[in-house]
Motif scaffolding. Structure first.
Motif, short mmCIF file in Angstrom:
data_model
loop_
_atom_site.label_atom_id
_atom_site.label_comp_id
_atom_site.label_asym_id
_atom_site.label_seq_id
_atom_site.Cartn_x
_atom_site.Cartn_y
_atom_site.Cartn_z
N LYS A 3 0.86 -1.18 0.00
CA LYS A 3 0.00 0.00 0.00
C LYS A 3 0.89 1.23 0.00
O LYS A 3 1.83 1.33 0.79
CB LYS A 3 -0.91 0.02 1.22
CG LYS A 3 -1.96 -1.05 1.18
CD LYS A 3 -2.86 -0.97 2.38
CE LYS A 3 -3.88 -2.11 2.34
NZ LYS A 3 -4.75 -2.10 3.50
N VAL A 4 0.58 2.18 -0.89
CA VAL A 4 1.36 3.40 -1.02
C VAL A 4 0.45 4.59 -0.80
O VAL A 4 -0.55 4.76 -1.51
CB VAL A 4 2.01 3.49 -2.43
CG1 VAL A 4 2.85 4.75 -2.55
CG2 VAL A 4 2.83 2.25 -2.74
N VAL A 20 -2.83 3.75 -3.11
CA VAL A 20 -2.87 2.77 -4.19
C VAL A 20 -2.08 1.55 -3.74
O VAL A 20 -1.31 1.61 -2.78
CB VAL A 20 -2.29 3.34 -5.51
CG1 VAL A 20 -3.13 4.50 -6.01
CG2 VAL A 20 -0.84 3.76 -5.35
N GLU A 21 -2.25 0.45 -4.44
CA GLU A 21 -1.50 -0.76 -4.14
C GLU A 21 -0.70 -1.14 -5.38
O GLU A 21 -1.15 -0.96 -6.51
CB GLU A 21 -2.43 -1.91 -3.76
CG GLU A 21 -3.07 -1.72 -2.40
CD GLU A 21 -3.83 -2.95 -1.95
OE1 GLU A 21 -3.99 -3.90 -2.75
OE2 GLU A 21 -4.26 -2.96 -0.80
N ASP A 32 8.61 1.33 -10.72
CA ASP A 32 8.23 0.76 -12.01
C ASP A 32 6.76 0.37 -12.01
O ASP A 32 6.04 0.62 -12.98
CB ASP A 32 9.09 -0.46 -12.34
CG ASP A 32 10.53 -0.10 -12.69
OD1 ASP A 32 10.82 1.08 -12.95
OD2 ASP A 32 11.37 -1.03 -12.70
N GLY A 33 6.29 -0.23 -10.92
CA GLY A 33 4.90 -0.63 -10.81
C GLY A 33 3.95 0.55 -10.79
O GLY A 33 2.88 0.52 -11.40
N VAL A 72 4.56 2.92 3.36
CA VAL A 72 5.20 3.56 2.21
C VAL A 72 4.43 4.82 1.85
O VAL A 72 3.21 4.78 1.67
CB VAL A 72 5.25 2.60 1.00
CG1 VAL A 72 5.92 3.26 -0.19
CG2 VAL A 72 5.99 1.30 1.38
N VAL A 73 5.17 5.94 1.73
CA VAL A 73 4.57 7.21 1.36
C VAL A 73 5.36 7.78 0.19
O VAL A 73 6.59 7.87 0.25
CB VAL A 73 4.59 8.22 2.54
CG1 VAL A 73 3.94 9.53 2.14
CG2 VAL A 73 3.91 7.63 3.77
N LEU A 74 4.67 8.15 -0.88
CA LEU A 74 5.29 8.76 -2.05
C LEU A 74 5.13 10.27 -1.95
O LEU A 74 4.01 10.76 -1.76
CB LEU A 74 4.62 8.24 -3.33
CG LEU A 74 5.24 8.68 -4.64
CD1 LEU A 74 6.58 7.96 -4.83
CD2 LEU A 74 4.31 8.36 -5.80
#
Length: 81
Positions: A3-4, A20-21, A32-33, A72-74
């Motif tokens: 999970k992002v 999103v996952e 890349d994903g 995970v954090v973008l």
């Protein structure tokens, strides 16, 4: 699947989805994903982003492992001096 959380205006590039996952086990596979599954993010990913994995910021550490339970954090690329 990882999970992002998309921080700030990055969510606008996924149609407003704040989370999103993506299937990934390293930072490179994550990016890349994200580019593959969410084309709206491609331009921002090409410019460079920062990724927080379990509270630590990474920019270009491609082989950093990501566990399925990692937080995970973008973020847009963090810069400073």
């Amino acid at each position: 699947m990882v999970k992002v959380l998309l921080w700030g205006s990055l969510a606008d590039l996924t149609g407003g989805a704040r989370e999103v996952e993506v299937e990934a086990d390293t930072l490179r596979a994550l990016l890349d994903g994200l580019a593959r599954d969410h084309p709206g993010l491609r331009s921002e990913l090409a410019r460079g982003v920062s990724v927080s994995i379990d509270g630590r910021i990474y920019n270009d550490s491609w082989f950093t492992p990501i566990g399925p339970e990692s937080e995970v954090v973008l973020l847009k690329r963090l810069q400073g001096g």
